[in-house]
Write a protein that holds these residues in place. Sequence first.
Motif, short mmCIF file in Angstrom:
data_model
loop_
_atom_site.label_atom_id
_atom_site.label_comp_id
_atom_site.label_asym_id
_atom_site.label_seq_id
_atom_site.Cartn_x
_atom_site.Cartn_y
_atom_site.Cartn_z
N PRO A 794 0.81 -1.22 0.00
CA PRO A 794 0.00 0.00 0.00
C PRO A 794 0.84 1.27 0.00
N GLY A 795 0.22 2.35 -0.42
CA GLY A 795 0.79 3.67 -0.25
C GLY A 795 1.99 3.98 -1.10
N VAL A 796 2.15 3.33 -2.24
CA VAL A 796 3.30 3.60 -3.10
C VAL A 796 2.82 3.98 -4.50
N LYS A 797 3.68 4.67 -5.22
CA LYS A 797 3.38 5.05 -6.59
C LYS A 797 4.43 4.52 -7.56
N LYS A 798 5.36 3.73 -7.01
CA LYS A 798 6.40 3.11 -7.83
C LYS A 798 6.56 1.66 -7.40
N VAL A 799 7.14 0.86 -8.29
CA VAL A 799 7.38 -0.54 -7.97
C VAL A 799 8.69 -0.96 -8.63
N ASN A 800 9.41 -1.84 -7.96
CA ASN A 800 10.65 -2.37 -8.52
C ASN A 800 10.39 -3.64 -9.29
N GLY A 801 11.10 -3.80 -10.39
CA GLY A 801 10.98 -5.01 -11.19
C GLY A 801 12.31 -5.35 -11.84
N THR A 802 12.49 -6.64 -12.10
CA THR A 802 13.71 -7.12 -12.73
C THR A 802 13.39 -7.63 -14.13
N PHE A 803 14.31 -7.42 -15.06
CA PHE A 803 14.08 -7.79 -16.46
C PHE A 803 15.25 -8.63 -16.95
N PRO A 804 15.10 -9.95 -16.81
CA PRO A 804 16.21 -10.85 -17.12
C PRO A 804 16.73 -10.67 -18.55
N GLY A 805 18.04 -10.59 -18.67
CA GLY A 805 18.67 -10.51 -19.98
C GLY A 805 18.52 -9.18 -20.69
N ALA A 806 17.98 -8.18 -19.99
CA ALA A 806 17.70 -6.89 -20.64
C ALA A 806 18.94 -6.30 -21.29
N ASN A 807 18.78 -5.93 -22.54
CA ASN A 807 19.84 -5.29 -23.33
C ASN A 807 21.10 -6.15 -23.48
N VAL A 808 20.95 -7.44 -23.17
CA VAL A 808 22.02 -8.40 -23.44
C VAL A 808 21.49 -9.46 -24.41
N LYS A 827 19.32 -5.93 -12.84
CA LYS A 827 19.14 -4.77 -11.97
C LYS A 827 17.67 -4.61 -11.60
N ASN A 828 17.43 -4.15 -10.38
CA ASN A 828 16.08 -3.79 -9.98
C ASN A 828 15.74 -2.43 -10.58
N GLU A 829 14.83 -2.42 -11.51
CA GLU A 829 14.42 -1.18 -12.16
C GLU A 829 13.23 -0.58 -11.42
N THR A 830 13.21 0.73 -11.30
CA THR A 830 12.09 1.42 -10.66
C THR A 830 11.11 1.86 -11.73
N LEU A 831 9.86 1.42 -11.58
CA LEU A 831 8.82 1.68 -12.57
C LEU A 831 7.75 2.57 -11.97
N ALA A 832 7.28 3.53 -12.74
CA ALA A 832 6.15 4.36 -12.30
C ALA A 832 4.91 3.50 -12.23
N ALA A 833 4.16 3.61 -11.12
CA ALA A 833 2.96 2.78 -10.93
C ALA A 833 1.94 3.52 -10.08
N PRO A 834 1.43 4.64 -10.57
CA PRO A 834 0.36 5.32 -9.82
C PRO A 834 -0.88 4.44 -9.79
N ILE A 835 -1.80 4.77 -8.89
CA ILE A 835 -3.05 4.02 -8.81
C ILE A 835 -3.70 3.99 -10.20
N GLY A 836 -4.12 2.82 -10.62
CA GLY A 836 -4.76 2.68 -11.92
C GLY A 836 -3.82 2.26 -13.02
N HIS A 837 -2.53 2.09 -12.69
CA HIS A 837 -1.56 1.68 -13.71
C HIS A 837 -0.80 0.46 -13.22
N ILE A 838 -0.80 -0.61 -14.01
CA ILE A 838 -0.01 -1.80 -13.70
C ILE A 838 1.05 -1.95 -14.78
#
Length: 973
Positions: A794-808, A827-838
Amino acid sequence: MIFSNLIRNSVIGVGLASLVVGAPASSAASSSASSASSSVASDSASGSSSQSDSAYTVPNELTLGVAQVPNIYNESAVDANVAAKGYSLVNVTTIPRGLTGILELKEATNIYGYDFEHLNLTVTYQSDTRLNIHIEPTNLTDVFILPEKLVIKPKVEGDTESFNFDDSDLVFEYSEKDFSFEVIRSSTGEVLFSTAGNPLVFSNQFIQFNTSLPKGHAITGLGESIHGSLNEPGTVKTLYANDVGDPIDGNIYGVHPVYYDQRYNSNTTHGVYWRTSAIQEVVIGEESLTWRALSGVIDLYFFSGPDPKDVIRQYVKEIGLPAFQPYWALGYHQCRWGYREIEDLVDVVDNFKKFNIPLETIWSDIDYMDSYKDFTNDPHRYPTDKYQDFLDELHNNSQHYVPIFDAAIYVPNPNNATDNDYEPFHAGNESDVFLKNPDGSLYIGAVWPGFTAFPDFLANNTQDYWNQMFKDWHDRIPFDGIWSDMNEVSSFCVGSCGSGRYFENPAQPPFLVGGEVTQYPTGFNVSNSTEWKSISSSIAATASTSKSSPTSSSSSSIDSMNTLAPGKGNINYPPYAINHAQGEHDLATHAVSPNATHQDGTLEYDIHNLYGFLQEKAIHEALLEIFPNKRPFIIARSTFAGAGAYMGHWGGDNNADYDMMYFSIPQAFSMGLSGIPFFGVDVCGFNGNSDAELCSRWMQLGSFFPFYRNHNVLGAISQEPYVWSSVADATRTSMAIRYLLLPYYYTLLHESHVTGLPILRSFAWQFPYEKQYKGVDNQFFVGDALLVTPVLQPGVKKVNGTFPGANVTEVYYDWYTHEKQNFTDGKNETLAAPIGHIPLHIRGGNILPLQEPGYTVAESRQNPFGLIVALDNEGKAEGKLYLDDGESLEIEESLYVNFVASKNELIASPFGDYNASQPLANVTILGVEHKPKQVQFDGSKVKFSYENSTIFVTNLETKTPSGAFANQFTISW
């Protein structure tokens, strides 16, 4: 003292002579008693207008079992690994497919039951990828052998008289004097399974073997429980089907005795399946796995892989490939316990349309029943004429209806003529299709309507009875599928508590039903501070100070060193006590007693874990009688190995909170590798109150699960997505994506059906040689092409995600902008995730078939198609599409389309005779670095636009007037 004898013997008298034959069992809603208050229900809680408000309440003391001390917590319990002496192997004989031998007991220790002196060992190389090790007593008197007619037994493939052992990557080796064995992978020399140094224990009520594991192991499987996807050291899995409200780490509804061992030192994965329906326990250590069962025989199957997806396919093919769900099953489903009247269903359906939120299927919990009895509808709240009118209108709009069905049949009061007018019981009783007590009298437990009996799916006449009951029900209330609940099998009392009490029916459950729900999600006090202040004050003002009821009828535990009982042993209280997540661990708490007896003499003790599976197979057959050659739609709670061939599964009674939203992901992984890919949970949560933030996040997460349903408990606030404007907006956004992707999801459904591959896929399966991705449970792939990164707190507008093999090795594109993402591998990438966006990303190298969304699945299927082509680093991509009529069981006409993109060209190659007449509207090509001078469709120029390295080809309808995939076509740029 009378009660003590009752719970130990599970028999209370014989009752009426007419009841000695047997009777069916009533059911309970997904709202399990375990999630309700333990206090006795008030007289006003009957919940049905057609029964007296002064109904008798099942006494609370009938629910109390005998307190047990699970052996894993009992410091005085004997360690079988230390005390047992094991066996020696003699008379080894080679056979064309393996070997046989006799195991002789070295010294009896009789730790938890009596040891068998002689065992037969048979080792069979069943195929190039599968090895079977079978151990059973030479004298099978009082030994349960799981029949093949109940659970499929993998068979030898090819010529049974010969086998080239060099073709197998699995090698069996053994030691004779102190019998142990190893399974070795030939290609790597790695020991996959080893019992060396650990004695085999084989008693009438306790079987145990151990295997060594590499340190830092990655063990998955052994479902079903609420747990991360990895079974870390210290994990104890209890495999005993249980009606309980989703406790973390406890045993819940299903039993899947298979584990997957993924090894990163050799980049291989293998699987081990124990084909047994016994009560089991598995203990994971730092470098060991200990597996125990309380009956049966050892029937182990090893699957060689070598990749995780290979092992899943190999295992699921043997237990039964998943059912092919009807196309409409992929739509959105709405339910709740608390749609009290038929008018409530009408209002909900109207509101979804009013707020322009797609609704495919409306569901009913036990509200529709007459006093909670199966095969009935309340004549006042759900009168048949209004019910039928509602369903006619629903079906005219290409929508669907699914009611709940519980696993027990009401035993009517013979002293009440009105109550006694209940044909489902009398028809079953006369046909002798119900479980019995050991003395032959009817086993009568208690579920929602009161005292109930339970169908015996081993009895000769049960299927005929079942078919007729379902047909008569459907003739009156034309449902489209069945929701099977309470089939672990659940009973609210201990033992045959109704044998001398059924004349007190109708009876209310021995707990509060539908009380005020005061639980709110984590973070509610922050995001809803004003409302929370008012709510918390109200809770404090009405808090009860009464003391809770005692949780056990006994303060003493059963002696873990129980005396050696003859024959089968002590069935209700076996000498080894498992850590059963119910009451004080009594096996009969909230379940039919282990000594309940089937028509052929089989004890529930031996096949308790199969009850739901057998019921689901029977419902499947009954629905085929009603809908010939149409795929039955069944969502069920209790599952076993192979159940996916008949039904889909929902995650049970979860809570409206973020931890349960998180755990839904590893639960989906667990069900996928268990052969049940069509899975979802109650989005927004079942128990407790949801709020706008949680429900927004969960409605969007749920839109990517194969089964997508919102459902909550009686007494909680409403949580339909239109209740909050922010949730409605978020839902429309993600639902539009889901419905756009319906052809992709349906293609994945078909792939699961023919190969066994899950629809939702973990990082560990997609990138099996990258150790850093083991145990990732906060992200998942849908098929191979889509990567979902949900917000799980709860209470966040960003989320971390990993993208295996990205740019490799991999390219990822943002779904919403089509832009290639500048991510870094690992790398753990920080993604914008306001309410209503997945956050949603497309993995390069994939081609997605699309179809313009409609309000229903039927409308969507009439709309034009589209394609998204996401190029990889080399400018290549591929994909596929499968189509048919969406409902036939025996498919006569189908269409397969293969898509291949390479060297600035896309080729679509269809084959098959199913006519998909809808045209192709557009094609979107991602990852094109330079704007092309022209785009051609089969050699003729077509209009296009170019932005963000993306080509948008539109207005292709005129190029495909006979249907998007009526002919092969090529698009070049």
